[in-house]
Structure formats: structure tokens, C-alpha cells
Design an enzyme around this catalytic site. Sequence first.
Site, PDB file in Angstrom:
ATOM      1  N   LYS A 157     -10.384  -0.753  10.354  1.00 33.86           N
ATOM      2  CA  LYS A 157     -10.710  -1.797   9.475  1.00 33.86           C
ATOM      3  C   LYS A 157     -11.060  -3.038  10.462  1.00 33.86           C
ATOM      4  CE  LYS A 157      -7.387   0.004   5.866  1.00 33.86           C
ATOM      5  NZ  LYS A 157      -8.015   0.270   4.958  1.00 33.86           N
ATOM      6  N   GLN A 163      -4.756  -5.077   6.703  1.00 30.76           N
ATOM      7  CA  GLN A 163      -6.066  -5.844   6.183  1.00 30.76           C
ATOM      8  C   GLN A 163      -6.054  -7.218   6.852  1.00 30.76           C
ATOM      9  OE1 GLN A 163      -8.302  -4.979   4.160  1.00 30.76           O
ATOM     10  NE2 GLN A 163      -7.510  -3.078   3.684  1.00 30.76           N
ATOM     11  N   HIS A 191       0.889  -1.229   0.051  1.00 32.97           N
ATOM     12  CA  HIS A 191       0.046  -0.206  -0.031  1.00 32.97           C
ATOM     13  C   HIS A 191       0.811   1.249   0.122  1.00 32.97           C
ATOM     14  CE1 HIS A 191      -3.007   2.905   1.743  1.00 32.97           C
ATOM     15  NE2 HIS A 191      -3.758   2.059   1.236  1.00 32.97           N
TER      16      HIS A 191
HETATM   17  C1  LIG Z   1      -2.449  -2.797   3.399  1.00 35.19           C
HETATM   18  C2  LIG Z   1      -2.788  -1.640   4.017  1.00 35.19           C
HETATM   19  N1  LIG Z   1      -1.956  -0.754   4.573  1.00 35.19           N
HETATM   20  C3  LIG Z   1      -2.042   0.434   5.007  1.00 35.19           C
HETATM   21  C4  LIG Z   1      -3.292   1.114   4.896  1.00 35.19           C
HETATM   22  C5  LIG Z   1      -3.473   2.312   5.728  1.00 35.19           C
HETATM   23  O1  LIG Z   1      -4.410   2.319   6.892  1.00 35.19           O
HETATM   24  P1  LIG Z   1      -4.969   3.762   7.346  1.00 35.19           P
HETATM   25  O2  LIG Z   1      -5.451   4.582   6.083  1.00 35.19           O
HETATM   26  O3  LIG Z   1      -6.247   3.285   8.137  1.00 35.19           O
HETATM   27  O4  LIG Z   1      -3.643   4.364   8.032  1.00 35.19           O
HETATM   28  C6  LIG Z   1      -4.438   0.509   4.375  1.00 35.19           C
HETATM   29  C7  LIG Z   1      -5.821   1.173   4.444  1.00 35.19           C
HETATM   30  O5  LIG Z   1      -6.330   1.240   3.359  1.00 35.19           O
HETATM   31  C8  LIG Z   1      -3.950  -0.996   3.720  1.00 35.19           C
HETATM   32  O6  LIG Z   1      -5.251  -1.420   3.185  1.00 35.19           O
END
Ligand SMILES: Cc1ncc(COP(=O)(O)O)c(C=O)c1O
Lengths: 148, 415
Positions: free
Chosen positions: B234, B211, B131
Site C-alpha cells: 500500500k 492506509q 477493517h
Molecule cells: C485499514 C486496513 N487495515 C488492514 C488492511 C489489511 O492489509 P493487508 O491485506 O495488506 O494485510 C487493509 C487493507 O485493505 C486496510 O485498508
Amino acid sequence: MDELRELYQQIILEHYRNPRNVGELPDATHKAEGNNPLCGDCLEVALRIINDHIVDIRFRGKGCAISQASASVMTTLLKGKTVKEADELFERFHRLVTGIESPSAQPGTLAAFAGIREFPSRVKCATLAWHTLRAALQNVPEVTTTEE
Amino acid sequence: MDPVATPLSETIVTTWRADFPILQRTVYDKPLTYLDNAATTQKPRTVIEVLRHFYSTLNSNVHRGVYYLSEQATEHYEAARRTVQQYLGAPSPKEIVFVRGTTEAINLVAHCMVRTRLREGSEIVLSHMEHHSNIVPWQLAAEQTGARLRVIPITEQGELDLDHYEALLTERTALVAIVHVSNSLGTINPVRELIQKAHERDIPVLVDGAQAIAHLQVNVQELDCDFYAFSGHKVYGPTGIGALYAKRRWLETFPPYQGGGDMIRQVTFERTLYNEIPYKFEAGTPNIAGAVGLKAALEYVQALGLDTIATHERTLLEYATERLQSIPGLRIIGTARQKAAIISFVVDDVHPHDIGTFLDREGVAIRVGHHCTQPVMSFFGVPATSRASFALYNTLEEIDRFVAALQKAVAFFRM
Ligand SMILES: Cc1ncc(COP(=O)(O)O)c(C=O)c1O
């Protein structure tokens, strides 16, 4: 479904399936690439401008029905126009899709995009080609649609 | 797949659904079919109630007041930390730092790595399926230190190329940062093996658990990861709260992340003594209500049982995968052998954005776009995908609704 039909009017679907003026423009005088970071779509608009007239214009890239149709319609409207007229059309299109101006005041093919005002998340798709056009006219090589 | 043959009875899922008030609502006069759980999950009534209860009866600042309310709020906040500790199987609550979410957790570690471990020529190993929040903080860190990013390639199935991974581990590797479950492909990565391989060379490993947290039983001691990051929202909890698990020795050697109140023991203009861990990393008034809400969310999941939830989600994934394949020209992006309940797909002639708009009008919420994983998109040669991601409250009937809406959309654009 009715609103979807309003959004995806026949003209739009028709241009999406058979886009006009697609491809590279080898003797382009103006060119820019536009990106929509939200969906990763990108589009190139290239023009050949002689004596302030757009004698040719082409686009290429990948995108949704709205962005492809918008680019295609744009090219058909702009061929033969002056740069000033192109700027005016940009403004009108912008006012149309953001709901500031009513569709009745627009040339037919532009009016087809009026349904987008009901889909705020899609306005950027419709304006990508136009923002890219403006960037090309202003000799900005790359543009990103960060607003509307 | 025959719905009657599902391992979980429909009644259980119906009871679960009743716990989520938002699932009662309609959009455009259609029942809400919420299939964007990888973006954020809906909240059960217990979480909503706990927030209301906290603000109605317990609200006050933590670690400060000598009065009753503040002591109570502090107790609840620290109880939440212990719940996170247990949920992750961490040895001590001191190894749990409350943060805004996964993004902040990763930024915290990156910040501290810049100050302690990274230098010119260091390498940070991450994967092609990260991500953006597990890429950009490391790019920033690399810019500041002269370190470099090395990328583990992925296969056509959306799995990590493990042979290549080993080759990337060298004496220059300062850290491995890897996603547990990919948000755009659904792939469950073999993080335990990855960690073992890194540890054989004394390389610490950060796991992005954003996730994984709602779908898999996570035990940080079994994984032996050095860092584990996740977001509360999440896993059925509130937004704005998440946690970083970090092995004690890291937290003890790391400098503070932000400066401010709560993270200090003594301040003079000459010098500041920092508070003990984990408070050293929690500057300023934290998201107290969020932590309390997260506790309720984790307890909710534990009460249902992650195994039970996982069984149900597997049914959903298999059913949806099979149903989607009935659509001509549909290609599933991400076909790893080990997958969580996430399906990305593209359809010939129909752009994800148009699919998203169409489905929305049928009450079906899915995500379209690049899912903050642009390198994955370019690997598969698509600008974007459509993604359906499932949670404990989704049903086979909802998948039918989703597939029916998709068929309608495809017919509309292919006409
Ligand atoms: C694999 C992964 N890492 C990191 C994030 C970032 O999470 P957050 O936006 O809650 O900090 C997400 C959220 O979309 C994600 O799916």
C-alpha cells in the site's frame, strides 16, 4: 459501450426499474435468504408451493441492477411451474451465464442475461436469486454465493 | 477548483507518473485511470528494478550462509529493516518485525496477547470503523480467552466518538486496537490523543497503519504507540511484505509467534532457546526480495517527500469532492474534518456494482463493495459503496475522466 448494452439489456433495465413480485409472502411454505459476501447484497426468496406447484413467489432485498432484474425475471418465470421445472430452469440459467449453453436455446427473458458471460466478476450477481431459490426449495434457510 | 492554481505543478506529477510503467497501459483501449490505491498501489520502476536486480545478482538465503552471496543478501535484508525503522521513526531496528502485511502483523500481536495478557473478562477496545483484519483476529483471541470486544462508536461524519472512547477504558481493558486512517471513510483518527488516554491507564495501543503509511508522516515515537502495523504494497512496495513495529519490552516478553528455522538459538528435543528479537518472530525463510523492494519503495517516497505528496493528494481530494457533488443524488460517506485521499460514495438509484462495471469499461478502476468494513456499511445503512482512492501519480484530469464516466453511468441507469 456495446458490451455494456449487451449486459444491461432493455429487459434487464426494465425489470430493475419495475421489479415484479417484490415483497413479503405471508403464507410462504418455503423461504431462504441469500448473501453475496463480495458486495454485501442480500436477498430473500419466498415461495408458496402446493402439490409441488409454485403458486406464488416473491423476493425482497437490495442489490445491483443485475441481481434485482435476475430475481424479478426469475419470479415471473417460475410462477405456476412445478418444482422439477424450477430445478431445470436453475440449471439452464446457470449454463447460460457461465457460457456453457448458447442463448438461442433459452426462453427470451432468460436469454437477456447472456451478456454476463463477458463480465466474470458479475456472474454471482445474476445467480444470487437462483441460488437462493434452490436453497429455499431444499429448505436451507441461508445461502452464500461463494462460487460463480 | 482551477487546475492552474494547484500548489504542485503539473510537470512534477507528469515526471512522477513516468516512474510507474503500468500507467502507460490501456484497458479496453482507454488509458488506465487507476483510482483503487487504497486496495493496493502501483509500483515505481525503482522497486521493479530492485526486485530484478536482487534475483539476478544477490539471491541467496539470509542469516545462514558463510559465503559471500548470503552475506550480501543478509546485508540487504537488514538494511531494509533499518530503512523501515527510520521511516517509522522507531528507536531500534530490533523493534521491526518483517511480516506478510498488516493482517499478519495484527495476528502476530493477537496471538501473543492470547498467551500473555488476555484472560476471562479482559476487554479489547476497537472502533466501529475497523477493517475486518483488525476485528477478526481479536474475535479469535476473545474466543480463546473469554475476553470481550468493546466498540468505540462513530458519528454520522465518520469520526470516532471520543467521549465514548474514554468511558470504554477501564481496568479490564487489555488493549486498544485502532485504525490510523479508515480505508472506507478516509477518516484520519487522532491516534496520538487516543494513545495518550489509553496510556494514562497503562493500556497498550496497536495502530493499524495500512492506509496511513502512504499518506501521512508517521513517527511511532511521537505517537508513542505500542504497535504499528503496515503493508508494503500500500506504499508502492511489493505484495507479501510488511512490518510490525513493536516496543522492545513487548517483543522481549512475548512468546514466539511461529516456530521454525531462524527464530531459534538452539534446539534439542527437550527444549529450544529462542533467538533474540526481532528474529524470534521471523520463523522460516522470510520474503527477502520483498524486504529489499519495500526499502526501495520507502526511499522513493522519501525522495519525493511525504509533505509534497500530501499536498498533491489534498488537491486531488478537494477537487474530487467538489466535482462529485455536482452529481444529483450522490452522497459522500465519510465527511470527517481530517481525511486522507479516499472518497466513498453512494448514488441514488444506481448500485455501486453497476457503477464499478460501467467505470471499468471506461478504463477507470475504482473499488465497489463493503471494503472489508461491513460494520461501517451497516452503520450508514448501505450494503456497499463506491470508493475512489488517490495516490501520488493521480491527476486532476483523471478525476475529470472518473467524474465524466460516473455521470454517464448515472444517466444510463436513471434514463
Ligand atoms: C485499514 C486496513 N487495515 C488492514 C488492511 C489489511 O492489509 P493487508 O491485506 O495488506 O494485510 C487493509 C487493507 O485493505 C486496510 O485498508
